[in-house]
Write an enzyme that holds these catalytic residues in place. Structure first.
Site, mmCIF file in Angstrom:
data_model
loop_
_atom_site.group_PDB
_atom_site.id
_atom_site.type_symbol
_atom_site.label_atom_id
_atom_site.label_comp_id
_atom_site.label_asym_id
_atom_site.label_seq_id
_atom_site.Cartn_x
_atom_site.Cartn_y
_atom_site.Cartn_z
ATOM 1 N N HIS A 1 0.783 -1.202 -0.080
ATOM 2 C CA HIS A 1 0.176 -0.060 -0.109
ATOM 3 C C HIS A 1 0.938 1.149 0.037
ATOM 4 O O HIS A 1 0.584 2.222 0.590
ATOM 5 C CB HIS A 1 -0.876 0.152 1.384
ATOM 6 C CG HIS A 1 -2.011 -1.012 1.299
ATOM 7 N ND1 HIS A 1 -3.180 -1.010 0.721
ATOM 8 C CD2 HIS A 1 -1.922 -2.405 1.785
ATOM 9 C CE1 HIS A 1 -4.034 -2.092 0.820
ATOM 10 N NE2 HIS A 1 -3.159 -2.966 1.491
ATOM 11 N N ASN B 1 -10.162 -2.563 2.599
ATOM 12 C CA ASN B 1 -10.003 -2.543 1.139
ATOM 13 C C ASN B 1 -11.375 -2.361 0.527
ATOM 14 O O ASN B 1 -12.444 -2.407 0.964
ATOM 15 C CB ASN B 1 -9.468 -4.063 0.587
ATOM 16 C CG ASN B 1 -7.953 -4.267 1.006
ATOM 17 O OD1 ASN B 1 -7.395 -3.311 1.302
ATOM 18 N ND2 ASN B 1 -7.747 -5.466 1.029
ATOM 19 N N HIS C 1 -3.795 0.843 11.885
ATOM 20 C CA HIS C 1 -3.691 -0.397 12.796
ATOM 21 C C HIS C 1 -4.889 -0.891 13.151
ATOM 22 O O HIS C 1 -5.728 -0.232 13.693
ATOM 23 C CB HIS C 1 -2.719 0.253 13.975
ATOM 24 C CG HIS C 1 -2.364 -1.291 14.604
ATOM 25 N ND1 HIS C 1 -2.877 -2.491 14.620
ATOM 26 C CD2 HIS C 1 -1.239 -1.365 15.365
ATOM 27 C CE1 HIS C 1 -2.095 -3.225 15.489
ATOM 28 N NE2 HIS C 1 -1.142 -2.677 15.670
ATOM 29 N N TYR D 1 1.347 -4.405 11.921
ATOM 30 C CA TYR D 1 1.075 -3.027 11.837
ATOM 31 C C TYR D 1 1.840 -2.117 12.679
ATOM 32 O O TYR D 1 2.431 -1.041 12.167
ATOM 33 C CB TYR D 1 -0.187 -2.346 11.807
ATOM 34 C CG TYR D 1 -1.221 -2.950 10.512
ATOM 35 C CD1 TYR D 1 -1.430 -4.480 10.322
ATOM 36 C CD2 TYR D 1 -1.528 -2.264 9.464
ATOM 37 C CE1 TYR D 1 -2.089 -4.607 9.416
ATOM 38 C CE2 TYR D 1 -2.282 -2.720 8.413
ATOM 39 C CZ TYR D 1 -2.394 -3.965 8.370
ATOM 40 O OH TYR D 1 -3.355 -4.379 7.254
HETATM 41 FE FE1 HDD Z 1 -2.636 -4.909 5.514
HETATM 42 C C1 HDD Z 1 -0.906 -1.857 5.004
HETATM 43 C C2 HDD Z 1 -5.464 -3.468 4.125
HETATM 44 C C3 HDD Z 1 -3.998 -8.022 5.501
HETATM 45 C C4 HDD Z 1 0.315 -6.101 6.992
HETATM 46 N N1 HDD Z 1 -3.080 -3.105 4.820
HETATM 47 C C5 HDD Z 1 -2.030 -1.824 4.911
HETATM 48 C C6 HDD Z 1 -3.259 -0.741 4.333
HETATM 49 C C7 HDD Z 1 -4.469 -1.219 3.959
HETATM 50 C C8 HDD Z 1 -4.318 -2.737 4.276
HETATM 51 C C9 HDD Z 1 -5.729 -0.629 3.532
HETATM 52 C C10 HDD Z 1 -2.608 0.658 4.161
HETATM 53 C C11 HDD Z 1 -2.894 1.556 5.285
HETATM 54 C C12 HDD Z 1 -2.246 2.991 4.883
HETATM 55 O O1 HDD Z 1 -3.047 3.456 4.222
HETATM 56 O O2 HDD Z 1 -1.407 3.093 5.620
HETATM 57 N N2 HDD Z 1 -4.276 -5.628 4.830
HETATM 58 C C13 HDD Z 1 -5.362 -4.744 4.543
HETATM 59 C C14 HDD Z 1 -6.566 -5.840 4.572
HETATM 60 C C15 HDD Z 1 -6.155 -7.146 4.782
HETATM 61 C C16 HDD Z 1 -4.756 -6.946 5.078
HETATM 62 C C17 HDD Z 1 -7.923 -5.289 4.067
HETATM 63 C C18 HDD Z 1 -6.955 -8.289 4.995
HETATM 64 C C19 HDD Z 1 -8.108 -8.384 5.184
HETATM 65 N N3 HDD Z 1 -1.872 -6.591 6.040
HETATM 66 C C20 HDD Z 1 -2.473 -7.965 6.087
HETATM 67 C C21 HDD Z 1 -1.818 -9.000 6.600
HETATM 68 C C22 HDD Z 1 -0.747 -8.370 7.120
HETATM 69 C C23 HDD Z 1 -0.686 -6.960 6.566
HETATM 70 C C24 HDD Z 1 -2.267 -10.275 6.556
HETATM 71 C C25 HDD Z 1 0.570 -9.130 7.967
HETATM 72 C C26 HDD Z 1 0.357 -10.072 8.436
HETATM 73 N N4 HDD Z 1 -0.630 -4.151 5.857
HETATM 74 C C27 HDD Z 1 0.556 -4.617 6.392
HETATM 75 C C28 HDD Z 1 1.488 -3.839 6.864
HETATM 76 C C29 HDD Z 1 1.054 -2.610 6.332
HETATM 77 C C30 HDD Z 1 -0.332 -2.975 5.800
HETATM 78 C C31 HDD Z 1 2.769 -4.428 6.337
HETATM 79 C C32 HDD Z 1 2.200 -1.870 5.420
HETATM 80 C C33 HDD Z 1 2.013 -0.479 5.995
HETATM 81 C C34 HDD Z 1 1.315 -0.258 6.923
HETATM 82 O O3 HDD Z 1 1.078 -1.509 7.442
HETATM 83 O O4 HDD Z 1 1.201 0.650 7.809
HETATM 84 O O5 HDD Z 1 1.705 -3.857 8.231
#
Ligand code: HDD
Length: 713
Positions: A75, A148, A339, A362
């Site tokens: 993202h 999402n 988060h 997160y």
């Molecule tokens: Fe995630 C970012 C949505 C599963 C790990 N995720 C992130 C963002 C969104 C989502 C919208 C952007 C946030 C922003 O605008 O800063 N993610 C989802 C949805 C998921 C999902 C709807 C499943 C239903 N994500 C998911 C899993 C993991 C992550 C299973 C890890 C185990 N996601 C992350 C992250 C991020 C992230 C690596 C990258 C940047 C951040 O968190 O802040 O931690």
């Protein structure tokens, strides 16, 4: 004043404490020393070497050298806005969350939309899932809904998230493709992981190429819980329903927009807010009594499944309005940290294993991205509810905590800060009963990977089905390894035989390959493969209308961009007639002419040009209009770009209208034989019928595209 600047909220006031504006001020160093010469470094003589003692040069360069932070691991590309949320009626029967209890309360929000796979600078129009994250600055603390634009996910367990993301990101040996899933590693992984099949149907649908961030739904994806004052809990699914309806672009358009304006969505969101076209979504909830947890043919804890609206209707409980752009992209959009574990009393998790893993990820990612456990002090992340605790120090600490004690219990500090009873708003986790063995296993109730994929496909209109077939044919066509293509088409045959057959034909396969058995390759080493093979249930819902993008869309052309192709001598009456008609409906008439600056209409009025044929591009407009006027049309007819504008508009199924002399230009296009054909959506009238044509033109645009045109093209 821009329309968005008039808005204010508790959070905007909070951010004001950290704003800086250099207007009418001296240029200074970071230490506040006024700078006399910002043009030259300090040297030993005018042609001599620079001196190390030049603290002004060193400070400027050092800061510059460190301006970047790591982009988000996923993202990374995002756009955001401020706004507020207001509940329609108190939801206290279900939840004690304050912002959902008081219809008078306007809770400030900050919302960030994103693509998933691409880097920070990648195109907005990538075929991808869109992130939809909302930070609610509630009086009880921060609540983040990190969702999402698609209600299900690729995988069931957080353990597989790094694999999924590795597979979709640029291939590690080559560093490409950027912001694209159309490559071998992605489809290799997907074709071995049948649990991703339902999500793949969504990701290959037009949902993955929205017309605007303002025209897409949002979903919390997981099942959450509402908990009320008495401790009673209900399972909850969150939905965001856009008041402009759900609309997408065509793939050919997406590819071309990426070249013409890779910031298309970011610009659209920004401009809409500046123009006062504030995007709005209603918050919907599906409420499921805990007693119904096992009532369905799918598991509520499985993030690859949705709850059909036919089984549990979506209740619209409030509205979110985005009414202000960030002042500074980095400080706000880049530094915002969402988060799923930022909760307030009244909202809680479920045991969805995907969500449970997210709860770790997160915070962890912010530590490397923002660099310190003090990221909650960054203004955009700061709660408007006061913060008092015994956490101290760390990189870049802003707070100056007073007092002798920073531990609890203490007597020296009078026991402060003290814990809050539940009656005082203290958070207490829902006491779900758990009686189980520790195990690494997937629940058998998670095993039906295909029924909802089929339900989704069956719920699409014929147009949408064709787009899914086209998308899969494109994506798999970009896969070099034939076995991966075949394996994937085999999986498609589990969803729908015709879908698989059509894709197979497009890929030049003589027949649909048999599904490779065993289907599931994501299996633990010691597991019995049988326990991991997908099963098919007999689903309660075979088809769900609400899953189509066309479902229940409002008839509106609000904020649509219409290209008015004009040149000197354009007929004033037919220009004005259509302009006022579309503007009355809230759309924008954009004058596109052979050159920038101004043109003169038939009455001698000077008209400001919005885009020239060179700087503008047909792909970014929703519809096209050519006013009357021989001189104007003659000039346009000499411009290959003007003809290209209309031809591209036609190809992309956009409404086209013209008056009188416009026919001469239409005659030069590919659609000259289809003028006034009912299905083609190309309207041409004499000058007396300008009014009539404007209402028909608006009707066509209300449907977003002239879908019937595909039948005559
Ligand atoms: Fe995630 C970012 C949505 C599963 C790990 N995720 C992130 C963002 C969104 C989502 C919208 C952007 C946030 C922003 O605008 O800063 N993610 C989802 C949805 C998921 C999902 C709807 C499943 C239903 N994500 C998911 C899993 C993991 C992550 C299973 C890890 C185990 N996601 C992350 C992250 C991020 C992230 C690596 C990258 C940047 C951040 O968190 O802040 O931690």
């Amino acid at each position: 004043m821009k329309k968005s600047e008039k808005t204010n909220s508790k959070k905007i006031q909070d951010l004001e404490k950290n704003t800086e504006y250099g207007k009418d001020q001296f240029l200074t160093t970071n230490q506040g020393v006024r700078i006399n010469d910002d043009q030259n470094s300090l040297k030993a003589g005018e042609r001599g070497p620079s001196l190390l003692e030049d603290f002004i040069l060193r400070e400027k360069i050092t800061h510059f050298d460190h301006e970047r932070i790591p982009e988000r691991i996923v993202h990374a590309r995002g756009s955001a806005a401020h706004g507020y949320f207001q509940v329609y009626e108190s939801m206290e029967k279900y939840t004690k969350a304050g912002f959902l209890n008081d219809p008078e309360r306007k809770t400030p929000v900050f919302v960030r939309f994103s693509t998933v796979a691409g880097s920070k600078g990648s195109t907005d129009l990538a075929r991808d899932v869109r992130g939809f994250s909302t930070k609610f600055y509630t009086d009880e603390g921060i609540y983040d809904l990190v969702g999402n634009n698609i209600p299900v996910f690729f995988i069931q367990d957080a353990m597989k998230f790094p694999d999924l993301i590795h597979a979709v990101k640029p291939e590690p040996d080559k560093g490409f493709p950027q912001a694209a899933s159309a490559h071998d590693t992605f489809w290799d992984f997907i074709s071995l992981m049948p649990e991703s099949t339902h999500m793949i149907m969504w990701a290959m649908s037009d949902r993955a190429i929205p017309r605007s961030l303002r025209m897409m739904e949002g979903f919390g994806v997981h099942t959450f819980r509402f908990v009320n004052e008495t401790g009673e809990a209900h399972f909850i699914k969150f939905h965001w329903k856009p008041l402009l309806g759900t609309h997408s672009v065509l793939w050919d358009e997406a590819v071309k927009i990426s070249g013409a304006d890779s910031d298309y969505h970011r610009r659209d969101l920004h401009d809409a807010i500046e123009n006062g076209d504030f995007p709005e979504w209603e918050l919907g909830v599906q409420i499921i009594p805990e007693a119904d947890e096992h009532k369905y043919d799918f598991d509520l804890l499985d993030a690859t499944k949705l709850v059909p609206e036919e089984l549990v209707p979506v209740q619209r409980i409030g509205k979110m309005t985005l009414n202000r752009n960030p002042d500074n992209f980095f400080a706000e959009t880049e530094q915002v940290a969402f988060h799923p574990g930022h909760l307030v009393p009244g909202i809680e998790f479920s045991n969805d294993p995907l969500l449970q893993g997210r709860l770790f990820s997160y915070t962890d990612t912010q530590l490397s991205r923002l660099g310190s456990p003090n990221f909650h002090e960054i203004p955009i992340n700061r709660s408007v509810a006061p913060i008092h605790n015994n956490q101290r120090d760390g990189h870049m600490r802003q707070e100056i905590n007073k007092g002798q004690t920073h531990y609890h219990p203490n007597s020296l500090g009078g026991g402060c800060p003290f814990q809050a009873k539940m009656s005082e708003g203290g958070f207490s986790s829902y006491g779900e009963k758990i009686d189980a063995h520790k195990t690494r296993e997937r629940s058998p109730s998670f095993k039906d990977h295909f029924s909802q994929a089929t339900m989704f496909y069956n719920s699409q209109t014929d147009i949408e089905k064709q787009h899914i077939i086209d998308a899969l044919s494109f994506e798999l066509g970009k896969v070099n390894t034939v076995e991966i293509r075949e394996r994937m088409v085999g999986i498609l045959s589990e969803i729908d035989a015709k879908l698989a057959k059509d894709v197979a034909e497009n890929l030049g396969m003589k027949s649909v390959p048999k599904t490779e058995k065993p289907i599931n390759k994501g299996v633990p080493a010691d597991a019995d493969q049988k326990n991991y093979e997908p099963t098919k249930s007999n689903p309660q819902t075979k088809k769900s209308e609400a899953l189509s993008l066309f479902f229940d869309n409002p008839k509106t052309i609000k904020s649509r961009q219409i290209a008015f192709l004009c040149a000197d001598g354009v007929d004033a009456a037919s220009l004005k007639e259509m302009k006022s008609a579309v503007e009355k409906e809230g759309a924008y008439a954009k004058i596109v002419a052979p050159h920038h600056g101004e043109i003169k209409d038939s009455e001698g009025n000077m008209i400001k040009v919005d885009d020239s044929l060179l700087t503008g591009a047909p792909f970014v407009f929703d519809a096209f209009y050519v006013p009357d006027g021989k001189k104007s049309v003659d000039a346009l007819s000499k411009e290959p770009d003007a003809i290209e504008f209309l031809d591209q508009g036609f190809k992309h199924l956009k409404p086209i209208a013209g008056i009188g002399e416009a026919k001469a230009l239409f005659d030069k296009t590919d659609f000259s034989k289809m003028i006034n054909d009912d299905k083609a959506g190309v309207l041409l009238a004499d000058s007396k019928s300008a009014k009539k044509i404007s209402s028909s033109f608006i009707k066509l645009l209300e449907d977003h595209r002239v879908w019937s045109r595909t039948e005559v093209m």
